[in-house]
Design a protein around this motif. Structure first.
Motif, PDB file in Angstrom:
ATOM      1  N   THR A   5       0.799  -1.214   0.000  1.00 30.16           N
ATOM      2  CA  THR A   5       0.000   0.000   0.000  1.00 30.16           C
ATOM      3  C   THR A   5       0.835   1.269   0.000  1.00 30.16           C
ATOM      4  O   THR A   5       0.293   2.350  -0.105  1.00 30.16           O
ATOM      5  N   PHE A   6       2.150   1.170   0.098  1.00 32.53           N
ATOM      6  CA  PHE A   6       2.996   2.347   0.127  1.00 32.53           C
ATOM      7  C   PHE A   6       3.569   2.630  -1.245  1.00 32.53           C
ATOM      8  O   PHE A   6       3.832   1.709  -2.019  1.00 32.53           O
ATOM      9  N   PRO A   7       3.803   3.902  -1.538  1.00 30.83           N
ATOM     10  CA  PRO A   7       4.275   4.260  -2.874  1.00 30.83           C
ATOM     11  C   PRO A   7       5.708   3.841  -3.170  1.00 30.83           C
ATOM     12  O   PRO A   7       6.111   3.862  -4.317  1.00 30.83           O
ATOM     13  N   SER A   8       6.473   3.453  -2.163  1.00 30.63           N
ATOM     14  CA  SER A   8       7.859   3.104  -2.464  1.00 30.63           C
ATOM     15  C   SER A   8       8.434   2.138  -1.444  1.00 30.63           C
ATOM     16  O   SER A   8       7.979   2.040  -0.313  1.00 30.63           O
ATOM     17  N   LYS A   9       9.462   1.445  -1.899  1.00 32.10           N
ATOM     18  CA  LYS A   9      10.230   0.559  -1.030  1.00 32.10           C
ATOM     19  C   LYS A   9      10.815   1.347   0.137  1.00 32.10           C
ATOM     20  O   LYS A   9      10.872   0.868   1.265  1.00 32.10           O
ATOM     21  N   ARG A  10      11.248   2.581  -0.142  1.00 31.50           N
ATOM     22  CA  ARG A  10      11.839   3.437   0.898  1.00 31.50           C
ATOM     23  C   ARG A  10      10.865   3.631   2.050  1.00 31.50           C
ATOM     24  O   ARG A  10      11.233   3.522   3.216  1.00 31.50           O
ATOM     25  N   PHE A  11       9.606   3.934   1.756  1.00 35.97           N
ATOM     26  CA  PHE A  11       8.617   4.144   2.816  1.00 35.97           C
ATOM     27  C   PHE A  11       8.401   2.865   3.615  1.00 35.97           C
ATOM     28  O   PHE A  11       8.260   2.895   4.828  1.00 35.97           O
ATOM     29  N   ARG A  12       8.351   1.724   2.930  1.00 36.25           N
ATOM     30  CA  ARG A  12       8.129   0.451   3.620  1.00 36.25           C
ATOM     31  C   ARG A  12       9.278   0.157   4.586  1.00 36.25           C
ATOM     32  O   ARG A  12       9.058  -0.152   5.748  1.00 36.25           O
ATOM     33  N   HIS A  13      10.517   0.301   4.111  1.00 35.34           N
ATOM     34  CA  HIS A  13      11.671   0.042   4.970  1.00 35.34           C
ATOM     35  C   HIS A  13      11.755   1.059   6.116  1.00 35.34           C
ATOM     36  O   HIS A  13      12.101   0.695   7.243  1.00 35.34           O
ATOM     37  N   THR A  14      11.456   2.307   5.828  1.00 36.76           N
ATOM     38  CA  THR A  14      11.509   3.344   6.857  1.00 36.76           C
ATOM     39  C   THR A  14      10.491   3.056   7.957  1.00 36.76           C
ATOM     40  O   THR A  14      10.816   3.131   9.145  1.00 36.76           O
ATOM     41  N   LEU A  15       9.279   2.691   7.584  1.00 33.39           N
ATOM     42  CA  LEU A  15       8.257   2.390   8.582  1.00 33.39           C
ATOM     43  C   LEU A  15       8.634   1.162   9.404  1.00 33.39           C
ATOM     44  O   LEU A  15       8.486   1.165  10.633  1.00 33.39           O
ATOM     45  N   GLU A  16       9.138   0.116   8.765  1.00 32.14           N
ATOM     46  CA  GLU A  16       9.539  -1.079   9.508  1.00 32.14           C
ATOM     47  C   GLU A  16      10.632  -0.751  10.522  1.00 32.14           C
ATOM     48  O   GLU A  16      10.606  -1.226  11.659  1.00 32.14           O
ATOM     49  N   PHE A  17      11.599   0.079  10.139  1.00 31.13           N
ATOM     50  CA  PHE A  17      12.681   0.464  11.048  1.00 31.13           C
ATOM     51  C   PHE A  17      12.133   1.321  12.188  1.00 31.13           C
ATOM     52  O   PHE A  17      12.491   1.121  13.352  1.00 31.13           O
ATOM     53  N   LEU A  18      11.251   2.252  11.875  1.00 26.34           N
ATOM     54  CA  LEU A  18      10.637   3.104  12.904  1.00 26.34           C
ATOM     55  C   LEU A  18       9.862   2.247  13.899  1.00 26.34           C
ATOM     56  O   LEU A  18      10.003   2.411  15.121  1.00 26.34           O
ATOM     57  N   GLN A  19       9.064   1.318  13.406  1.00 28.74           N
ATOM     58  CA  GLN A  19       8.273   0.464  14.289  1.00 28.74           C
ATOM     59  C   GLN A  19       9.140  -0.415  15.177  1.00 28.74           C
ATOM     60  O   GLN A  19       8.734  -0.763  16.279  1.00 28.74           O
ATOM     61  N   LYS A  20      10.319  -0.733  14.723  1.00 27.09           N
ATOM     62  CA  LYS A  20      11.262  -1.533  15.512  1.00 27.09           C
ATOM     63  C   LYS A  20      11.757  -0.764  16.736  1.00 27.09           C
ATOM     64  O   LYS A  20      12.055  -1.362  17.768  1.00 27.09           O
ATOM     65  N   HIS A  21      11.833   0.577  16.633  1.00 27.13           N
ATOM     66  CA  HIS A  21      12.470   1.377  17.681  1.00 27.13           C
ATOM     67  C   HIS A  21      11.561   2.368  18.410  1.00 27.13           C
ATOM     68  O   HIS A  21      11.941   2.860  19.472  1.00 27.13           O
ATOM     69  N   VAL A  22      10.401   2.672  17.851  1.00 24.46           N
ATOM     70  CA  VAL A  22       9.541   3.700  18.442  1.00 24.46           C
ATOM     71  C   VAL A  22       8.127   3.157  18.570  1.00 24.46           C
ATOM     72  O   VAL A  22       7.551   2.657  17.599  1.00 24.46           O
ATOM     73  N   ASN A  23       7.571   3.280  19.780  1.00 27.71           N
ATOM     74  CA  ASN A  23       6.197   2.854  20.029  1.00 27.71           C
ATOM     75  C   ASN A  23       5.226   3.960  19.645  1.00 27.71           C
ATOM     76  O   ASN A  23       5.563   5.145  19.704  1.00 27.71           O
ATOM     77  N   THR A  24       4.008   3.578  19.344  1.00 28.81           N
ATOM     78  CA  THR A  24       3.010   4.568  18.934  1.00 28.81           C
ATOM     79  C   THR A  24       2.530   5.437  20.089  1.00 28.81           C
ATOM     80  O   THR A  24       1.883   6.448  19.851  1.00 28.81           O
ATOM     81  N   ASP A  25       2.848   5.077  21.323  1.00 33.45           N
ATOM     82  CA  ASP A  25       2.438   5.931  22.443  1.00 33.45           C
ATOM     83  C   ASP A  25       3.431   7.067  22.700  1.00 33.45           C
ATOM     84  O   ASP A  25       3.215   7.891  23.578  1.00 33.45           O
ATOM     85  N   GLU A  26       4.509   7.130  21.923  1.00 33.36           N
ATOM     86  CA  GLU A  26       5.490   8.206  22.071  1.00 33.36           C
ATOM     87  C   GLU A  26       5.132   9.350  21.128  1.00 33.36           C
ATOM     88  O   GLU A  26       4.416   9.153  20.151  1.00 33.36           O
ATOM     89  N   THR A  27       5.641  10.532  21.425  1.00 37.23           N
ATOM     90  CA  THR A  27       5.393  11.683  20.565  1.00 37.23           C
ATOM     91  C   THR A  27       6.605  11.928  19.684  1.00 37.23           C
ATOM     92  O   THR A  27       7.740  11.783  20.121  1.00 37.23           O
ATOM     93  N   ILE A  28       6.334  12.317  18.436  1.00 36.48           N
ATOM     94  CA  ILE A  28       7.386  12.503  17.442  1.00 36.48           C
ATOM     95  C   ILE A  28       7.352  13.927  16.905  1.00 36.48           C
ATOM     96  O   ILE A  28       6.282  14.433  16.554  1.00 36.48           O
ATOM     97  N   LEU A  29       8.531  14.537  16.818  1.00 38.20           N
ATOM     98  CA  LEU A  29       8.700  15.764  16.045  1.00 38.20           C
ATOM     99  C   LEU A  29       9.455  15.350  14.792  1.00 38.20           C
ATOM    100  O   LEU A  29      10.598  14.893  14.866  1.00 38.20           O
ATOM    101  N   ASP A  30       8.808  15.493  13.652  1.00 37.63           N
ATOM    102  CA  ASP A  30       9.409  15.134  12.371  1.00 37.63           C
ATOM    103  C   ASP A  30       9.969  16.402  11.737  1.00 37.63           C
ATOM    104  O   ASP A  30       9.225  17.360  11.490  1.00 37.63           O
ATOM    105  N   LEU A  31      11.284  16.414  11.508  1.00 45.92           N
ATOM    106  CA  LEU A  31      11.912  17.589  10.904  1.00 45.92           C
ATOM    107  C   LEU A  31      11.480  17.693   9.448  1.00 45.92           C
ATOM    108  O   LEU A  31      11.613  16.744   8.679  1.00 45.92           O
ATOM    109  N   GLY A  32      10.958  18.855   9.089  1.00 44.96           N
ATOM    110  CA  GLY A  32      10.429  19.091   7.754  1.00 44.96           C
ATOM    111  C   GLY A  32       8.930  19.278   7.818  1.00 44.96           C
ATOM    112  O   GLY A  32       8.269  18.892   8.798  1.00 44.96           O
ATOM    113  N   VAL A  33       8.396  19.895   6.794  1.00 48.56           N
ATOM    114  CA  VAL A  33       6.952  20.132   6.736  1.00 48.56           C
ATOM    115  C   VAL A  33       6.220  18.811   6.561  1.00 48.56           C
ATOM    116  O   VAL A  33       6.818  17.789   6.212  1.00 48.56           O
ATOM    117  N   GLU A  34       4.899  18.850   6.806  1.00 49.92           N
ATOM    118  CA  GLU A  34       4.099  17.644   6.611  1.00 49.92           C
ATOM    119  C   GLU A  34       4.352  17.104   5.206  1.00 49.92           C
ATOM    120  O   GLU A  34       4.447  17.855   4.242  1.00 49.92           O
TER     121      GLU A  34
END
Length: 174
Positions: A5-34
Motif C-alpha cells: 500500500t505504500f508508494p515506495s520501497k523506501r517508505f516500507r523500509h523506513t516504517l519497519e525500522f521506525l516500528q522496531k524502535h519507536v512505540n506509537t504511544d510516544e510523541t514525534i517531532l518530524d523535521l520538515g513540513v508535513e
C-alpha cells in the motif's frame, strides 16, 4: 499487511525500522513540513508534529520548544548546509534519521525547477556516522537498502545492488 500500500520501497523500509524502535504511544517531532511519510506515520498510529518550514540551518526553535520524546529526520539532512547545528540543538534523547547515500555513479541531486530542492550533502555511511558522533549521538542500530528503478542501462543495474538509503536509530545521554 501494508507492504503493497505504500508508494515506495523506501517508505516500507523506513516504517519497519521506525516500528522496531519507536512505540506509537510516544510523541514525534518530524523535521520538515508535513509530507507523505509523516501522513503514513499518523495513519499507523503515531502522534506526529512537523516543523513549519523554517530554515533549520538557522532556526532551531521547533526542536528547542518541542516536548516530543523522539525526533525523526527522513531525508532532510542532505538539504542543510550545516546539519551538525540542528543535531546539537535537539532536546529529545532519541532520533531516527535517514539519508540518501552518495553514489559514485550518479551526481548529487539538484532540481531544475525548485531552488530549495537540492542536496548540499550526499553522505557516505562513515561521514553520517561521524556527523552523528560529533554532534553527541550514539548510533544503536542502522540499516541500508537499495532503490532499483525499472529502466534499462548501467545506472539502473548498479542501483539494483548498490545501497541508496541509510537509516539510523540513535540516542543521546543528557
Amino acid at each position: 499487511m501494508y507492504k503493497n500500500t505504500f508508494p515506495s520501497k523506501r517508505f516500507r523500509h523506513t516504517l519497519e525500522f521506525l516500528q522496531k524502535h519507536v512505540n506509537t504511544d510516544e510523541t514525534i517531532l518530524d523535521l520538515g513540513v508535513e509530507n507523505p511519510f509523516s501522513k503514513i506515520m499518523t495513519s499507523q498510529g503515531y502522534r506526529v508534529q512537523n516543523t513549519k518550514g523554517e530554515d533549520l540551518d538557522l532556526d532551531f526553535s521547533s526542536v528547542k520548544n518541542s516536548n516530543a520524546t523522539v525526533i525523526t529526520a527522513f531525508e532532510i539532512f542532505e538539504h542543510l548546509l550545516a546539519p551538525f547545528n540542528i543535531l546539537k540543538e535537539i532536546e529529545a534523547n532519541r532520533l531516527v534519521a535517514s539519508i540518501p547515500l552518495k553514489l559514485w555513479f550518479s551526481p548529487a541531486y539538484k532540481s531544475k525547477t525548485d531552488p530549495w530542492d537540492r542536496h548540499y550533502h550526499e553522505f557516505e555511511t562513515w561521514q553520517f556516522d561521524w556527523l552523528m558522533e560529533k554532534s553527541g549521538w550514539t548510533i544503536k542500530d542502522s540499516a541500508k537498502w537499495t532503490n532499483p528503478v525499472k529502466k534499462l542501462g548501467v545506472r539502473p543495474l548498479l542501483r539494483s545492488f548498490t545501497p541508496r538509503y541509510y537509516i539510523v536509530y540513535a540516542v543521546r545521554e543528557n
